[in-house]
Motif scaffolding. Sequence first.
Motif, PDB file in Angstrom:
ATOM      1  N   VAL A  92     -31.813  30.474 -31.727  1.00 42.82           N
ATOM      2  CA  VAL A  92     -31.272  31.842 -31.759  1.00 42.82           C
ATOM      3  C   VAL A  92     -32.285  32.872 -31.277  1.00 42.82           C
ATOM      4  O   VAL A  92     -32.097  34.074 -31.465  1.00 42.82           O
ATOM      5  CB  VAL A  92     -30.774  32.205 -33.174  1.00 42.82           C
ATOM      6  N   GLY A  93     -33.370  32.404 -30.662  1.00 41.46           N
ATOM      7  CA  GLY A  93     -34.321  33.309 -30.043  1.00 41.46           C
ATOM      8  C   GLY A  93     -35.546  33.665 -30.841  1.00 41.46           C
ATOM      9  O   GLY A  93     -36.388  34.452 -30.384  1.00 41.46           O
ATOM     10  N   LEU A  94     -35.719  33.079 -32.012  1.00 43.02           N
ATOM     11  CA  LEU A  94     -36.888  33.375 -32.848  1.00 43.02           C
ATOM     12  C   LEU A  94     -37.916  32.247 -32.674  1.00 43.02           C
ATOM     13  O   LEU A  94     -38.125  31.420 -33.562  1.00 43.02           O
ATOM     14  CB  LEU A  94     -36.461  33.514 -34.316  1.00 43.02           C
ATOM     15  N   LYS A  95     -38.550  32.223 -31.530  1.00 49.06           N
ATOM     16  CA  LYS A  95     -39.462  31.143 -31.163  1.00 49.06           C
ATOM     17  C   LYS A  95     -40.691  31.071 -32.071  1.00 49.06           C
ATOM     18  O   LYS A  95     -41.075  29.989 -32.535  1.00 49.06           O
ATOM     19  CB  LYS A  95     -39.919  31.317 -29.709  1.00 49.06           C
ATOM     20  N   ASP A  96     -41.331  32.213 -32.316  1.00 50.73           N
ATOM     21  CA  ASP A  96     -42.551  32.225 -33.134  1.00 50.73           C
ATOM     22  C   ASP A  96     -42.262  31.766 -34.555  1.00 50.73           C
ATOM     23  O   ASP A  96     -43.021  30.990 -35.145  1.00 50.73           O
ATOM     24  CB  ASP A  96     -43.161  33.624 -33.162  1.00 50.73           C
ATOM     25  N   GLU A  97     -41.172  32.257 -35.119  1.00 46.36           N
ATOM     26  CA  GLU A  97     -40.806  31.887 -36.479  1.00 46.36           C
ATOM     27  C   GLU A  97     -40.461  30.392 -36.551  1.00 46.36           C
ATOM     28  O   GLU A  97     -40.782  29.706 -37.524  1.00 46.36           O
ATOM     29  CB  GLU A  97     -39.621  32.715 -36.967  1.00 46.36           C
ATOM     30  N   GLY A  98     -39.834  29.899 -35.491  1.00 45.31           N
ATOM     31  CA  GLY A  98     -39.508  28.481 -35.437  1.00 45.31           C
ATOM     32  C   GLY A  98     -40.760  27.621 -35.387  1.00 45.31           C
ATOM     33  O   GLY A  98     -40.847  26.586 -36.054  1.00 45.31           O
ATOM     34  N   SER A  99     -41.738  28.061 -34.614  1.00 46.90           N
ATOM     35  CA  SER A  99     -42.999  27.318 -34.505  1.00 46.90           C
ATOM     36  C   SER A  99     -43.735  27.309 -35.849  1.00 46.90           C
ATOM     37  O   SER A  99     -44.362  26.304 -36.217  1.00 46.90           O
ATOM     38  CB  SER A  99     -43.891  27.948 -33.431  1.00 46.90           C
ATOM     39  N   ARG A 100     -43.650  28.410 -36.582  1.00 47.49           N
ATOM     40  CA  ARG A 100     -44.317  28.468 -37.885  1.00 47.49           C
ATOM     41  C   ARG A 100     -43.685  27.482 -38.857  1.00 47.49           C
ATOM     42  O   ARG A 100     -44.379  26.776 -39.597  1.00 47.49           O
ATOM     43  CB  ARG A 100     -44.244  29.886 -38.461  1.00 47.49           C
ATOM     44  N   SER A 101     -42.360  27.418 -38.851  1.00 45.27           N
ATOM     45  CA  SER A 101     -41.670  26.481 -39.732  1.00 45.27           C
ATOM     46  C   SER A 101     -41.977  25.043 -39.341  1.00 45.27           C
ATOM     47  O   SER A 101     -42.161  24.173 -40.199  1.00 45.27           O
ATOM     48  CB  SER A 101     -40.154  26.726 -39.664  1.00 45.27           C
ATOM     49  N   SER A 136     -25.082  36.794 -38.473  1.00 47.01           N
ATOM     50  CA  SER A 136     -24.179  37.938 -38.648  1.00 47.01           C
ATOM     51  C   SER A 136     -24.245  38.932 -37.487  1.00 47.01           C
ATOM     52  O   SER A 136     -23.425  39.845 -37.399  1.00 47.01           O
ATOM     53  CB  SER A 136     -24.512  38.670 -39.949  1.00 47.01           C
ATOM     54  N   ASP A 137     -25.214  38.737 -36.591  1.00 44.30           N
ATOM     55  CA  ASP A 137     -25.376  39.623 -35.444  1.00 44.30           C
ATOM     56  C   ASP A 137     -24.500  39.132 -34.289  1.00 44.30           C
ATOM     57  O   ASP A 137     -24.755  38.078 -33.696  1.00 44.30           O
ATOM     58  CB  ASP A 137     -26.847  39.638 -35.015  1.00 44.30           C
ATOM     59  N   LYS A 138     -23.466  39.866 -33.980  1.00 40.84           N
ATOM     60  CA  LYS A 138     -22.517  39.456 -32.951  1.00 40.84           C
ATOM     61  C   LYS A 138     -23.144  39.411 -31.553  1.00 40.84           C
ATOM     62  O   LYS A 138     -22.601  38.789 -30.640  1.00 40.84           O
ATOM     63  CB  LYS A 138     -21.319  40.418 -32.933  1.00 40.84           C
ATOM     64  N   SER A 139     -24.286  40.057 -31.393  1.00 42.36           N
ATOM     65  CA  SER A 139     -24.932  40.084 -30.073  1.00 42.36           C
ATOM     66  C   SER A 139     -25.848  38.885 -29.831  1.00 42.36           C
ATOM     67  O   SER A 139     -26.424  38.747 -28.748  1.00 42.36           O
ATOM     68  CB  SER A 139     -25.737  41.374 -29.909  1.00 42.36           C
ATOM     69  N   THR A 140     -25.988  38.026 -30.827  1.00 43.38           N
ATOM     70  CA  THR A 140     -26.849  36.853 -30.674  1.00 43.38           C
ATOM     71  C   THR A 140     -26.298  35.940 -29.582  1.00 43.38           C
ATOM     72  O   THR A 140     -25.131  35.544 -29.610  1.00 43.38           O
ATOM     73  CB  THR A 140     -26.945  36.061 -32.000  1.00 43.38           C
ATOM     74  N   VAL A 141     -27.148  35.612 -28.617  1.00 40.49           N
ATOM     75  CA  VAL A 141     -26.746  34.780 -27.480  1.00 40.49           C
ATOM     76  C   VAL A 141     -27.438  33.416 -27.568  1.00 40.49           C
ATOM     77  O   VAL A 141     -28.635  33.337 -27.838  1.00 40.49           O
ATOM     78  CB  VAL A 141     -27.102  35.452 -26.142  1.00 40.49           C
ATOM     79  N   VAL A 142     -26.675  32.356 -27.345  1.00 39.94           N
ATOM     80  CA  VAL A 142     -27.231  30.998 -27.363  1.00 39.94           C
ATOM     81  C   VAL A 142     -26.862  30.318 -26.050  1.00 39.94           C
ATOM     82  O   VAL A 142     -25.680  30.070 -25.775  1.00 39.94           O
ATOM     83  CB  VAL A 142     -26.666  30.184 -28.553  1.00 39.94           C
ATOM     84  N   ASP A 143     -27.859  30.030 -25.212  1.00 40.84           N
ATOM     85  CA  ASP A 143     -27.572  29.411 -23.918  1.00 40.84           C
ATOM     86  C   ASP A 143     -27.372  27.897 -24.072  1.00 40.84           C
ATOM     87  O   ASP A 143     -27.457  27.350 -25.182  1.00 40.84           O
ATOM     88  CB  ASP A 143     -28.672  29.721 -22.910  1.00 40.84           C
ATOM     89  N   ALA A 144     -27.132  27.229 -22.961  1.00 37.06           N
ATOM     90  CA  ALA A 144     -26.798  25.805 -22.989  1.00 37.06           C
ATOM     91  C   ALA A 144     -27.910  24.954 -23.627  1.00 37.06           C
ATOM     92  O   ALA A 144     -27.641  24.087 -24.462  1.00 37.06           O
ATOM     93  CB  ALA A 144     -26.516  25.313 -21.570  1.00 37.06           C
ATOM     94  N   GLU A 211     -20.407  27.754 -39.362  1.00 37.87           N
ATOM     95  CA  GLU A 211     -19.482  28.817 -38.960  1.00 37.87           C
ATOM     96  C   GLU A 211     -19.960  29.483 -37.668  1.00 37.87           C
ATOM     97  O   GLU A 211     -19.173  29.751 -36.755  1.00 37.87           O
ATOM     98  CB  GLU A 211     -19.367  29.857 -40.078  1.00 37.87           C
ATOM     99  N   PHE A 212     -21.266  29.742 -37.594  1.00 40.18           N
ATOM    100  CA  PHE A 212     -21.849  30.359 -36.399  1.00 40.18           C
ATOM    101  C   PHE A 212     -21.688  29.431 -35.197  1.00 40.18           C
ATOM    102  O   PHE A 212     -21.365  29.873 -34.088  1.00 40.18           O
ATOM    103  CB  PHE A 212     -23.324  30.659 -36.647  1.00 40.18           C
ATOM    104  N   ALA A 213     -21.921  28.146 -35.422  1.00 39.42           N
ATOM    105  CA  ALA A 213     -21.814  27.172 -34.345  1.00 39.42           C
ATOM    106  C   ALA A 213     -20.394  27.149 -33.772  1.00 39.42           C
ATOM    107  O   ALA A 213     -20.202  27.095 -32.546  1.00 39.42           O
ATOM    108  CB  ALA A 213     -22.196  25.786 -34.852  1.00 39.42           C
ATOM    109  N   ARG A 214     -19.423  27.203 -34.631  1.00 41.61           N
ATOM    110  CA  ARG A 214     -18.031  27.179 -34.177  1.00 41.61           C
ATOM    111  C   ARG A 214     -17.679  28.454 -33.405  1.00 41.61           C
ATOM    112  O   ARG A 214     -16.937  28.394 -32.419  1.00 41.61           O
ATOM    113  CB  ARG A 214     -17.107  26.987 -35.370  1.00 41.61           C
ATOM    114  N   GLU A 215     -18.231  29.563 -33.848  1.00 40.55           N
ATOM    115  CA  GLU A 215     -17.983  30.827 -33.143  1.00 40.55           C
ATOM    116  C   GLU A 215     -18.565  30.796 -31.738  1.00 40.55           C
ATOM    117  O   GLU A 215     -17.972  31.330 -30.790  1.00 40.55           O
ATOM    118  CB  GLU A 215     -18.605  31.994 -33.920  1.00 40.55           C
ATOM    119  N   LYS A 216     -19.723  30.144 -31.602  1.00 36.22           N
ATOM    120  CA  LYS A 216     -20.425  30.103 -30.321  1.00 36.22           C
ATOM    121  C   LYS A 216     -20.114  28.836 -29.518  1.00 36.22           C
ATOM    122  O   LYS A 216     -20.744  28.584 -28.496  1.00 36.22           O
ATOM    123  CB  LYS A 216     -21.936  30.186 -30.551  1.00 36.22           C
TER     124      LYS A 216
END
Length: 228
Positions: A92-101, A136-144, A211-216
Amino acid sequence: MSITSQTDRDADGFKMSDLENGVMKKKYLQVVLGLSLAALSGVAAAQFGGLTSALSGSTGGASGVSAESLVKSYVGGTKNVMTADASLLKAVGLKDEGSRSELAAQNLTEGATSASLEDAVKIQTESSKLLAEKFSDKSTVVDADSKKEYTKGLLSLALGLKDYAGMSGDLKNFKPSVTSLGGAAGAAMYVVKTLPDSTSNLLSTLKKAVEFAREKKIEVPKEATSLL
């Protein structure tokens, strides 16, 4: 003249040595800790209620589960959860936070202390909040490519949830020893206190993620939907 307190004397009135005092205090702490762990394990197992049955269909567990074994199982589940968070955050675009986890998951070991487990949970909790905001952010974009990463994260999340739910039997069969006092016992106490809430919160996160996955229009693995 030295004054000796009553607590430093045995039944016959003789002064106890510092070594004897130390041994008695250690035994007392061991008993208290053992009783506390036993009480907590019973409460934690009861708090799972029907959640475990719904998730795993089994409440079994090995008899006489040790503190070390309980912590090892919890660490395994938590590593799956944090690995899932890493994939979902990156997707979902949070690369730094993902790397920390991802790094936190790698650093978590089977011999974790209560402090290291608490640190891991803090990171996981923060990751869940960040993901909820993105969901919950409708503007969140997820590419292929990110969709593939997201699906991988859903699978890891489902595995982590099953790991936690499967520990219900371990909690019921956990019989803390009054002779063990140390890192494993403290970590086990943390596990039995926090596992029910962690499992419930994780189930909520999985529902939102699906739910988010189904929406996108992101592929949702059957391992994830089978838990909902």
